[in-house]
Design an enzyme around this catalytic site. Structure first.
Site, PDB file in Angstrom:
ATOM      1  N   LYS A 185       0.856  -1.197   0.000  1.00 61.13           N
ATOM      2  CA  LYS A 185       0.000   0.000   0.000  1.00 61.13           C
ATOM      3  C   LYS A 185       0.883   1.235   0.000  1.00 61.13           C
ATOM      4  O   LYS A 185       1.807   1.351   0.824  1.00 61.13           O
ATOM      5  CB  LYS A 185      -0.911   0.013   1.238  1.00 61.13           C
ATOM      6  CG  LYS A 185      -2.021  -1.015   1.164  1.00 61.13           C
ATOM      7  CD  LYS A 185      -2.828  -1.034   2.431  1.00 61.13           C
ATOM      8  CE  LYS A 185      -3.784   0.141   2.526  1.00 61.13           C
ATOM      9  NZ  LYS A 185      -4.616   0.016   3.777  1.00 61.13           N
TER      10      LYS A 185
HETATM   11  O1  G3P Z   1      -7.540   0.579   4.930  1.00 60.79           O
HETATM   12  C1  G3P Z   1      -7.803   1.971   5.055  1.00 60.79           C
HETATM   13  C2  G3P Z   1      -8.683   2.193   6.172  1.00 60.79           C
HETATM   14  O2  G3P Z   1      -8.205   1.371   7.227  1.00 60.79           O
HETATM   15  C3  G3P Z   1      -8.906   3.556   6.732  1.00 60.79           C
HETATM   16  O3  G3P Z   1     -10.020   3.391   7.530  1.00 60.79           O
HETATM   17  O4  G3P Z   1     -11.516   3.633   9.406  1.00 60.79           O
HETATM   18  O5  G3P Z   1      -9.173   4.499   9.595  1.00 60.79           O
HETATM   19  O6  G3P Z   1     -10.836   5.653   8.132  1.00 60.79           O
HETATM   20  P1  G3P Z   1     -10.397   4.370   8.736  1.00 60.79           P
END
Ligand code: G3P
Length: 225
Positions: free
Chosen positions: A86
């Site tokens: 990533k």
């Molecule tokens: O994989 C990306 C994701 O984990 C971001 O999610 O919930 O931290 O906005 P969040």
């Protein structure tokens, strides 16, 4: 439709990969940090848990393209299997994605908030593009609209990259991302559990069991009456 689990918690990964048809695991630095463990040991354990065939997405932390490329090569050697590095869609990230494409290392463009970031990352050679739905919704933008526009641009221009919609805080966001044509979604264990929940399903099961057991007796099933 590809469904992945967004966590670095090995116990959750063990539980959910047995319970649901999950195609892989996505992690990010915040999720890894929550585990408070040696990074490589943790990622190796996740790989062992899911096997080589399921996808594992792991984020690089380098600030320059050269650093990101070094990390990607290191992780590819150490972790192996179906691995995606990533990489955030900053300038150095896009440069790294192009270099890694040449080297045959698979990448996922992450921290995507606009359709044009998505297009640039896809053109650079990223296999997956991860728009963050809830983080957009939280600043009164429209995460699903961004997903939908990325899908539209990719379809109109025949772009190969897959849209991996991420950052969800509720089931309805996932529902709408699927309808918008996202090729894949990743959700944390809490939301993943909610995907199946409906009170009428639970009520219906209770009614079936009651009718059956009233006639055949408690604990009786089709194979022991
Ligand atoms: O994989 C990306 C994701 O984990 C971001 O999610 O919930 O931290 O906005 P969040």
């Amino acid at each position: 439709m590809i469904i992945m689990l967004d966590t670095a918690d090995v116990q959750e990964i063990k539980k959910f990969t047995k319970m649901y048809p999950i195609d892989g695991v996505t992690t990010n630095p915040s999720l890894v940090a929550k585990q408070k463990r040696n990074f490589i040991e943790l990622i190796k354990e996740i790989r062992e848990t899911i096997g080589d065939r399921k996808m594992l997405h792991v984020q690089a932390l380098g600030k320059t393209a050269e650093e990101i490329v070094e990390e990607a090569q290191y992780l590819n050697t150490k972790i192996g299997g179906t691995l995606y590095i990533k990489i955030p869609v900053v300038e150095e990230g896009i440069k790294a994605i192009m270099i890694l494409k040449e080297k045959g290392i698979k990448t996922t463009a992450t921290a995507v908030f606009t359709p044009l970031q998505a297009l640039m990352a896809a053109k650079a050679g990223a296999e997956y593009i991860a728009p963050y739905v809830n983080r957009l919704d939280n600043i009164s933008a429209d995460g699903i609209k961004v997903v939908s526009e990325i899908v539209q641009i990719f379809n109109v221009h025949g772009v190969d990259a897959k849209v991996l919609a991420a950052s969800f805080k509720n089931v309805e966001q996932i529902h709408k991302a699927c309808l918008a044509g996202a090729h894949s979604i990743t959700a944390g264990p809490d939301i993943m559990n909610q995907l199946l929940y409906h009170p009428l399903t639970n009520w219906s099961v209770e009614q079936f069991v009651k009718a059956w057991e009233d006639l055949y007796g408690k604990g009786k099933r089709t194979d022991n009456i």
